[in-house]
Scaffold this motif. Structure first.
Motif, PDB file in Angstrom:
ATOM      1  N   GLY A  23       1.172  -1.153  -0.125  1.00 54.72           N
ATOM      2  CA  GLY A  23       0.267  -0.086  -0.180  1.00 54.72           C
ATOM      3  C   GLY A  23       0.867   1.285   0.264  1.00 54.72           C
ATOM      4  O   GLY A  23       2.066   1.355  -0.087  1.00 54.72           O
ATOM      5  N   ALA A  26       2.707   2.281   2.744  1.00 57.76           N
ATOM      6  CA  ALA A  26       2.935   1.290   4.522  1.00 57.76           C
ATOM      7  C   ALA A  26       4.257   1.308   5.268  1.00 57.76           C
ATOM      8  O   ALA A  26       5.206   0.865   3.908  1.00 57.76           O
ATOM      9  CB  ALA A  26       2.144   0.270   3.147  1.00 57.76           C
ATOM     10  N   ILE A  39      -0.401  -2.903   5.424  1.00 57.19           N
ATOM     11  CA  ILE A  39      -1.261  -3.304   4.710  1.00 57.19           C
ATOM     12  C   ILE A  39      -2.215  -2.625   4.851  1.00 57.19           C
ATOM     13  O   ILE A  39      -2.929  -2.445   5.595  1.00 57.19           O
ATOM     14  CB  ILE A  39      -1.525  -5.024   4.204  1.00 57.19           C
ATOM     15  CG1 ILE A  39      -0.406  -6.272   4.338  1.00 57.19           C
ATOM     16  CG2 ILE A  39      -2.407  -4.645   2.955  1.00 57.19           C
ATOM     17  CD1 ILE A  39      -1.203  -7.073   3.953  1.00 57.19           C
ATOM     18  N   GLY A  40      -2.104  -1.798   3.716  1.00 61.17           N
ATOM     19  CA  GLY A  40      -3.028  -0.812   3.681  1.00 61.17           C
ATOM     20  C   GLY A  40      -2.290   0.728   3.443  1.00 61.17           C
ATOM     21  O   GLY A  40      -1.427   1.197   3.770  1.00 61.17           O
ATOM     22  N   LYS A  41      -3.004   2.161   2.976  1.00 62.35           N
ATOM     23  CA  LYS A  41      -2.771   3.127   2.866  1.00 62.35           C
ATOM     24  C   LYS A  41      -2.114   4.017   3.846  1.00 62.35           C
ATOM     25  O   LYS A  41      -3.202   3.818   5.169  1.00 62.35           O
ATOM     26  CB  LYS A  41      -3.334   4.031   1.760  1.00 62.35           C
ATOM     27  CG  LYS A  41      -3.225   5.677   1.282  1.00 62.35           C
ATOM     28  CD  LYS A  41      -4.143   5.900   0.628  1.00 62.35           C
ATOM     29  CE  LYS A  41      -3.443   7.628   0.295  1.00 62.35           C
ATOM     30  NZ  LYS A  41      -4.879   8.184  -0.229  1.00 62.35           N
ATOM     31  N   ALA A  43      -0.553   2.810   6.208  1.00 60.38           N
ATOM     32  CA  ALA A  43      -0.418   1.744   7.450  1.00 60.38           C
ATOM     33  C   ALA A  43       1.045   1.749   8.160  1.00 60.38           C
ATOM     34  O   ALA A  43       1.817   0.836   7.504  1.00 60.38           O
ATOM     35  CB  ALA A  43      -0.630   0.373   6.867  1.00 60.38           C
ATOM     36  N   LEU A  59      -3.246  -3.394   9.396  1.00 57.32           N
ATOM     37  CA  LEU A  59      -4.401  -3.730   8.958  1.00 57.32           C
ATOM     38  C   LEU A  59      -5.164  -2.127   8.401  1.00 57.32           C
ATOM     39  O   LEU A  59      -6.133  -2.932   9.389  1.00 57.32           O
ATOM     40  CB  LEU A  59      -4.732  -4.950   8.357  1.00 57.32           C
ATOM     41  CG  LEU A  59      -3.489  -6.307   8.626  1.00 57.32           C
ATOM     42  CD1 LEU A  59      -4.365  -7.858   8.611  1.00 57.32           C
ATOM     43  CD2 LEU A  59      -2.593  -6.522   7.419  1.00 57.32           C
ATOM     44  N   GLY A  60      -5.330  -1.684   6.635  1.00 56.27           N
ATOM     45  CA  GLY A  60      -6.032  -0.293   6.864  1.00 56.27           C
ATOM     46  C   GLY A  60      -5.552   0.514   6.508  1.00 56.27           C
ATOM     47  O   GLY A  60      -4.459   0.616   7.081  1.00 56.27           O
ATOM     48  N   THR A  61      -6.132   1.194   6.193  1.00 54.12           N
ATOM     49  CA  THR A  61      -5.603   2.784   6.179  1.00 54.12           C
ATOM     50  C   THR A  61      -5.709   3.324   6.865  1.00 54.12           C
ATOM     51  O   THR A  61      -6.525   3.209   8.228  1.00 54.12           O
ATOM     52  CB  THR A  61      -6.985   3.340   5.076  1.00 54.12           C
ATOM     53  OG1 THR A  61      -7.337   3.005   3.887  1.00 54.12           O
ATOM     54  CG2 THR A  61      -6.824   5.420   5.035  1.00 54.12           C
ATOM     55  N   CYS A  78      -9.585   0.510   9.535  1.00 59.40           N
ATOM     56  CA  CYS A  78      -9.321   2.335   9.009  1.00 59.40           C
ATOM     57  C   CYS A  78      -8.820   2.917  10.553  1.00 59.40           C
ATOM     58  O   CYS A  78      -9.779   3.352  11.554  1.00 59.40           O
ATOM     59  CB  CYS A  78     -10.527   2.456   7.964  1.00 59.40           C
ATOM     60  SG  CYS A  78     -10.023   3.954   7.807  1.00 59.40           S
TER      61      CYS A  78
END
Length: 168
Positions: A23, A26, A39-41, A43, A59-61, A78
């Motif tokens: 991401g 990340a 994992i995630g924008k 993160a 895990l998550g924005t 998120c």
């Protein structure tokens, strides 16, 4: 070895190993931490501070956005734990869980949107339900809250607590 997918994923890694980044940004500021999964924008990746924590999962924005040296944390959702910095061994599951105050507490479990939302230094707390232990700046220890808004206004003080909140 490290695996990075996405713009600036794992960008500042120096000697850390066995990390997985996926991401935009990340794990961008992780330098020496190892065995992390981000994992995630953004993160664990947009705090512009050096990150050295080990064995974290975000895990998550914006999950775990501000982690610096915290280790052994599981952060899913998120903005979950987005102001967690040095806390260790926390489990944070849900949208914006433990996300509104700088968070250095350890051994906490928060599940549900905004649960433990304003925790600061509290340890050994458990909250299940939307906004459970989530309305006041929480520095108390050893509290349990089950249900929507359970213990929402409780703040406690260091080394105090041992409360059980059930229901709204």
């Amino acid at each position: 070895y490290n695996i990075g997918l996405g713009y600036h994923a794992g960008y500042h890694i120096t000697t850390g190993g066995d990390n997985t980044f996926s991401g935009r940004n990340a794990g961008a500021y992780l330098t020496t931490g190892s065995r992390n999964v981000f994992i995630g924008k953004y993160a664990t990746g947009n705090n512009a501070a050096i990150v050295t924590g080990n064995d974290n999962i975000s895990l998550g924005t914006c999950a775990g956005l501000k982690v610096t040296s915290g280790s052994d944390n599981i952060v899913l959702g998120c903005r979950a734990g987005c102001k967690l910095t040095t806390g260790n061994s926390n489990i944070l599951l849900g949208k914006s869980v433990a996300s509104d105050s700088t968070f250095t507490g350890t051994y906490n479990i928060f599940m549900g949107s905004y649960a433990g939302n304003r925790i600061s230094t509290g340890t050994h707390n458990i909250a299940f339900g939307s906004l459970a232990l989530g309305g006041a700046v929480l520095v108390g220890d050893y509290n349990i809250a089950f249900g929507i808004d359970a213990g929402r206004k409780y703040a406690g003080a260091d080394n105090t607590g041992c409360n059980i909140f059930i229901g709204k």
